[in-house]
Design a protein around this motif. Structure first.
Motif, mmCIF file in Angstrom:
data_model
loop_
_atom_site.group_PDB
_atom_site.id
_atom_site.type_symbol
_atom_site.label_atom_id
_atom_site.label_comp_id
_atom_site.label_asym_id
_atom_site.label_seq_id
_atom_site.Cartn_x
_atom_site.Cartn_y
_atom_site.Cartn_z
ATOM 1 N N PHE A 103 0.714 -1.171 0.035
ATOM 2 C CA PHE A 103 0.053 0.258 0.294
ATOM 3 C C PHE A 103 0.942 1.388 -0.137
ATOM 4 C CE2 PHE A 103 -3.754 -2.620 1.338
ATOM 5 C CZ PHE A 103 -4.650 -2.094 0.384
ATOM 6 N N LEU A 104 2.035 1.096 0.701
ATOM 7 C CA LEU A 104 2.945 2.330 0.578
ATOM 8 C C LEU A 104 3.361 2.699 -0.947
ATOM 9 C CD1 LEU A 104 5.386 1.854 3.620
ATOM 10 C CD2 LEU A 104 4.071 3.871 3.291
ATOM 11 N N LEU A 105 3.689 1.704 -1.516
ATOM 12 C CA LEU A 105 4.139 1.810 -3.043
ATOM 13 C C LEU A 105 2.892 2.292 -3.877
ATOM 14 C CD1 LEU A 105 6.523 -1.375 -3.477
ATOM 15 C CD2 LEU A 105 6.949 1.113 -3.077
ATOM 16 N N LEU A 106 1.777 1.963 -3.495
ATOM 17 C CA LEU A 106 0.361 2.410 -4.233
ATOM 18 C C LEU A 106 0.228 3.663 -4.013
ATOM 19 C CD1 LEU A 106 -2.036 1.666 -5.965
ATOM 20 C CD2 LEU A 106 -2.959 0.944 -4.106
ATOM 21 N N TRP A 109 2.888 6.134 -6.102
ATOM 22 C CA TRP A 109 2.481 5.861 -7.355
ATOM 23 C C TRP A 109 1.009 5.926 -7.807
ATOM 24 C CZ3 TRP A 109 6.904 4.326 -5.270
ATOM 25 C CH2 TRP A 109 8.232 4.762 -6.208
ATOM 26 N N THR A 110 0.353 6.745 -6.750
ATOM 27 C CA THR A 110 -1.265 6.821 -7.100
ATOM 28 C C THR A 110 -1.555 7.270 -8.416
ATOM 29 O OG1 THR A 110 -1.677 6.945 -4.931
ATOM 30 C CG2 THR A 110 -3.514 7.443 -6.369
ATOM 31 N N ARG A 111 -0.980 8.526 -8.820
ATOM 32 C CA ARG A 111 -1.254 9.005 -10.278
ATOM 33 C C ARG A 111 -1.039 8.346 -11.533
ATOM 34 N NH1 ARG A 111 0.951 13.956 -7.749
ATOM 35 N NH2 ARG A 111 -0.924 15.591 -7.774
ATOM 36 N N GLU A 112 0.171 7.423 -11.301
ATOM 37 C CA GLU A 112 0.402 6.481 -12.463
ATOM 38 C C GLU A 112 -0.330 5.300 -12.594
ATOM 39 O OE1 GLU A 112 4.028 9.063 -11.456
ATOM 40 O OE2 GLU A 112 2.487 7.889 -10.242
ATOM 41 N N PHE A 113 -0.883 4.760 -11.355
ATOM 42 C CA PHE A 113 -1.499 3.683 -11.445
ATOM 43 C C PHE A 113 -3.101 3.755 -11.880
ATOM 44 C CE2 PHE A 113 -4.771 0.910 -9.054
ATOM 45 C CZ PHE A 113 -4.297 -0.496 -9.425
ATOM 46 N N VAL A 114 -3.357 5.070 -11.385
ATOM 47 C CA VAL A 114 -4.892 5.501 -11.887
ATOM 48 C C VAL A 114 -4.746 5.803 -13.531
ATOM 49 C CG1 VAL A 114 -6.621 7.340 -11.941
ATOM 50 C CG2 VAL A 114 -5.589 6.154 -9.697
ATOM 51 N N GLN A 115 -3.781 6.369 -14.086
ATOM 52 C CA GLN A 115 -3.532 6.751 -15.302
ATOM 53 C C GLN A 115 -3.580 5.418 -16.242
ATOM 54 O OE1 GLN A 115 -0.357 9.152 -15.554
ATOM 55 N NE2 GLN A 115 -1.263 10.945 -14.656
ATOM 56 N N LEU A 116 -3.344 4.356 -15.566
ATOM 57 C CA LEU A 116 -3.163 2.995 -16.390
ATOM 58 C C LEU A 116 -4.476 2.516 -16.880
ATOM 59 C CD1 LEU A 116 -0.764 0.916 -14.481
ATOM 60 C CD2 LEU A 116 -0.321 2.038 -16.745
ATOM 61 N N PHE A 117 -5.698 3.035 -16.064
ATOM 62 C CA PHE A 117 -7.173 2.805 -16.055
ATOM 63 C C PHE A 117 -7.731 3.865 -16.457
ATOM 64 C CE2 PHE A 117 -4.998 -0.082 -13.195
ATOM 65 C CZ PHE A 117 -5.375 -1.328 -13.715
ATOM 66 N N VAL A 118 -7.670 5.179 -16.098
ATOM 67 C CA VAL A 118 -8.583 6.176 -16.325
ATOM 68 C C VAL A 118 -7.611 7.378 -17.148
ATOM 69 C CG1 VAL A 118 -9.885 8.081 -15.584
ATOM 70 C CG2 VAL A 118 -9.721 5.795 -14.349
ATOM 71 N N THR A 119 -8.243 7.767 -18.552
ATOM 72 C CA THR A 119 -7.522 8.717 -19.430
ATOM 73 C C THR A 119 -8.162 10.320 -19.284
ATOM 74 O OG1 THR A 119 -8.759 8.152 -21.170
ATOM 75 C CG2 THR A 119 -6.945 6.899 -20.986
ATOM 76 N N ASP A 120 -9.483 10.162 -19.120
ATOM 77 C CA ASP A 120 -10.091 11.433 -18.843
ATOM 78 C C ASP A 120 -9.330 12.439 -17.548
ATOM 79 O OD1 ASP A 120 -12.476 13.401 -19.419
ATOM 80 O OD2 ASP A 120 -12.665 13.158 -17.307
ATOM 81 N N LYS A 121 -9.080 13.693 -17.983
ATOM 82 C CA LYS A 121 -8.321 14.545 -16.784
ATOM 83 C C LYS A 121 -9.303 14.558 -15.553
ATOM 84 C CE LYS A 121 -5.702 18.684 -16.239
ATOM 85 N NZ LYS A 121 -5.409 19.953 -16.847
ATOM 86 N N THR A 126 -10.238 12.742 -9.716
ATOM 87 C CA THR A 126 -11.136 12.284 -8.652
ATOM 88 C C THR A 126 -10.728 10.906 -8.300
ATOM 89 O OG1 THR A 126 -13.045 13.529 -9.847
ATOM 90 C CG2 THR A 126 -13.516 11.782 -8.332
ATOM 91 N N ALA A 127 -10.233 9.923 -9.565
ATOM 92 C CA ALA A 127 -9.923 8.525 -9.155
ATOM 93 C C ALA A 127 -8.477 8.611 -8.277
ATOM 94 C CB ALA A 127 -9.693 7.849 -10.384
ATOM 95 N N THR A 128 -7.799 9.590 -8.511
ATOM 96 C CA THR A 128 -6.334 9.812 -8.013
ATOM 97 C C THR A 128 -6.780 9.921 -6.602
ATOM 98 O OG1 THR A 128 -5.354 10.464 -9.926
ATOM 99 C CG2 THR A 128 -4.244 10.906 -7.617
ATOM 100 N N ILE A 129 -7.521 10.916 -6.218
ATOM 101 C CA ILE A 129 -7.998 11.090 -4.789
ATOM 102 C C ILE A 129 -8.406 9.991 -4.113
ATOM 103 C CG2 ILE A 129 -9.403 12.582 -3.142
ATOM 104 C CD1 ILE A 129 -9.164 14.885 -5.271
ATOM 105 N N ALA A 130 -9.535 9.420 -4.799
ATOM 106 C CA ALA A 130 -10.135 8.078 -4.187
ATOM 107 C C ALA A 130 -8.876 7.091 -3.866
ATOM 108 C CB ALA A 130 -11.159 7.648 -4.978
ATOM 109 N N MET A 131 -8.171 6.784 -4.936
ATOM 110 C CA MET A 131 -6.894 5.864 -4.463
ATOM 111 C C MET A 131 -6.000 6.114 -3.469
ATOM 112 S SD MET A 131 -6.032 2.751 -5.198
ATOM 113 C CE MET A 131 -7.401 2.659 -6.834
ATOM 114 N N SER A 135 -5.377 3.968 -0.271
ATOM 115 C CA SER A 135 -3.956 3.422 0.017
ATOM 116 C C SER A 135 -3.876 3.784 1.632
ATOM 117 C CB SER A 135 -2.923 4.321 -0.844
ATOM 118 O OG SER A 135 -3.244 3.852 -2.137
ATOM 119 N N ILE A 136 -4.314 5.220 2.028
ATOM 120 C CA ILE A 136 -3.918 5.432 3.451
ATOM 121 C C ILE A 136 -4.713 4.565 4.281
ATOM 122 C CG2 ILE A 136 -4.622 7.347 4.833
ATOM 123 C CD1 ILE A 136 -3.936 9.107 2.704
ATOM 124 N N TYR A 137 -5.926 4.142 4.168
ATOM 125 C CA TYR A 137 -6.780 3.302 4.829
ATOM 126 C C TYR A 137 -6.086 1.770 4.865
ATOM 127 C CZ TYR A 137 -10.848 5.983 6.116
ATOM 128 O OH TYR A 137 -11.786 6.744 6.742
#
Length: 544
Positions: A103-106, A109-121, A126-131, A135-137
């Motif tokens: 979870f620390l690594l996630l 690299w939250t932004r990079e992980f989200v961008q693998l699945f979500v392309t709309d800015k 929103t997905a980056t904040i949620a992820m 991860s913190i939880y």
């Protein structure tokens, strides 16, 4: 049905000297504290940079108390009954460590992980904040399982006369973890590691934290050998969720008076410590940006890294003072066992008179704890009036004295109480000179536990009691979260102008009003003052 726990084997710690054994036993706390330090130092400015408001972030930090309230008592009770051949604590330490590291690594690299699945800015933001929140939880829930197991391992392994020493060594390791964590946060890691561990300060810190945690927990797990539970003295059966919750509830309702008194001090103290631990770095960074920073610093590209480094520099002084105090103070404070009516120090005859004279003037551990709470309350009461980075750094550093004792005193008292309750003798601190094995020889620590556990300690319910005390540490954090949410909503309802790079001006609040974090710290000072009063009530249960 047996009415006592039955064990096989003896607990031992590798190492040729007592200091080495204590260091190896508590080494896991270095990695734990490093991880907490990264989260507490960088996650608040990171989330602010993503565009969350402070009031929203205060709700995110419910993760800490929620995970502690759920995980530590449950893991403690389940581990208490574990019959693993590897022991009761280490399997949970190692399993939790792997999860925390992922979870620390996630998180890094939250932004990079989200961008693998979500392309709309917009959706990506929103997905980056949620992820990041997920991860913190994940980190908080897993690390609480590790933390409870590490603390339980110390209580299980040491006899009563060594509980204070074990707790003071734990405090030192917490200070070392903080010092390394804040020190790493204060330097520019990219200049050291290059792009190998990521292209931002935050990414590099999460990677280093994951590596440090794995190494530290691995060292303790390798060095310590636990005894194995054969029969816990209770009816066998499936330990389901209802049984666990029922056990927690019953134990919490019927706490021994001494343990209950310790928990009450923790409750009020941690309402005060919560805003300090989670927001002090951001507070120091904001003091710098509001009053001391040059204009070009306010438009820096890596605002999170900048605020994190400034805050880490202040908290490095906090960690240095914590470490120094955790090394020095145990020499000048009486151990609880020294205050037992039948305990008489036996120093070498050549220096007996000097030692006995010095002993007369040593304060008790309870007095030191009370004094530390007073220092913390006075320091936090000044927070709303601070207008310079230099003064803020001094105030944060001063709290290191209090934190050193906070990491040491309650666990010493709790360890003594748990092990006292395990013995047939109900003397306030047990029959310590007769029923324990010293660690002074150059041999491995061997604590022999027979079926009647008349030597050393049993600690059969140490996980349960540690988990319950953790409830008194985490429930105040819920209260602190609510207080922070109210204060932030009233004083700083918009997005942070210092940290939210992409916020529209109309969404931001001004910087000429009172600092909301400073007000939370001030409220914490009031709560710490109540803890001072409860610490005096604890005196009647400590055999003074």
């Amino acid at each position: 049905m047996p009415n006592i726990a039955q064990w096989t084997g003896t607990p031992s710690v590798k190492g040729s000297t007592e200091s080495m054994r204590m260091a190896l036993l508590t080494a896991s706390l270095i990695g734990l504290q490093f991880t907490w330090t990264v989260e507490m130092t960088y996650c608040t400015p990171y989330l602010l940079e993503l565009g969350l408001t402070k009031s929203s972030i205060s709700l995110v930090w419910i993760a800490g108390p929620l995970s502690g309230m759920i995980m530590q008592p449950i893991v403690g009770i389940v581990a208490d009954r574990s019959k693993s051949r590897w022991g009761r604590r280490r399997p949970f330490m190692l399993g939790g460590t792997v999860i925390v590291s992922l979870f620390l690594l996630l998180l890094g690299w939250t932004r990079e992980f989200v961008q693998l699945f979500v392309t709309d800015k917009e959706n990506s933001k929103t997905a980056t904040i949620a992820m990041a929140v997920v991860s913190i939880y994940g980190i908080d829930f897993a690390i609480n399982a590790v933390q409870g197991s590490c603390r339980g391992l110390i209580v299980d392994t040491l006899p009563i006369p060594k509980q204070q020493m074990g707790s003071s060594w734990a405090s030192r390791m917490v200070a070392v973890g903080s010092l390394i964590g804040y020190g790493a946060g204060a330097v520019h890691l990219e200049s050291i590691f290059g792009p190998m561990l990521g292209n931002t300060q935050f990414k590099q810190l999460t990677a280093v934290a994951a590596i440090t945690l794995c190494l530290a927990v691995g060292v303790t797990s390798y060095a310590v050998t636990e005894r194995v539970l054969v029969n816990n003295g209770q009816e066998e059966g499936q330990l389901g969720a209802f049984e666990v919750l029922k056990t927690i509830f019953n134990n919490a309702r019927h706490l021994p008076q001494g343990i209950a008194a310790i928990c009450h001090v923790q409750f009020w103290a941690w309402i005060g410590w919560f805003p300090f631990l989670f927001y002090s770095t951001t507070w120091v960074g904001e003091i710098y940006l509001r009053y001391d920073a040059p204009a070009e610093a306010k438009i820096s590209g890596d605002i999170t890294g900048q605020v994190g480094r400034i805050g880490s520099q202040a908290l490095t002084s906090f960690s240095v003072i914590t470490f120094v105090m955790s090394v020095i103070l145990p020499w000048f404070v009486k151990s609880p066992q020294d205050e037992a009516p039948d305990f008489t120090p036996r120093p070498p005859s050549s220096i007996a008179s000097i030692v006995l004279e010095i002993e007369k003037y040593k304060p008790s551990l309870l007095t030191a704890w009370t004094a530390s709470l007073c220092i913390f309350a006075c320091a936090m009461a000044t927070a709303p009036f601070i207008r310079s980075l230099h003064t803020a750094t001094i105030i944060v550093g001063l709290c290191g004295i209090s934190w050193a004792i906070t990491c040491w005193a309650p666990f010493t008292f709790l360890g003594v109480e748990i092990n006292r309750l395990s013995q047939p003798d109900h003397h306030p601190y047990g029959n310590m000179t007769r029923n324990s094995i010293e660690l002074d020889g150059p041999v491995q620590l061997h604590l022999n536990h027979g079926p009647d556990d008349s030597h050393g300690t049993t600690g059969a319910s140490s996980g349960a009691y540690l988990g319950i005390m953790n409830l008194y540490t985490t429930i105040p954090q819920f209260i602190g979260t609510i207080i922070s949410w109210v204060v932030f909503s009233l004083l700083e309802p918009g997005k942070s102008p210092e940290l939210a790079k992409e916020a529209h001006p109309e969404e931001q609040h001004g910087t000429d009003g009172p600092n909301a974090i400073a007000m939370c710290l001030f409220i914490g000072a009031l709560s710490a003052s109540v803890a001072v009063l409860f610490s005096r009530r604890l005196k009647r249960f400590q055999g003074h």
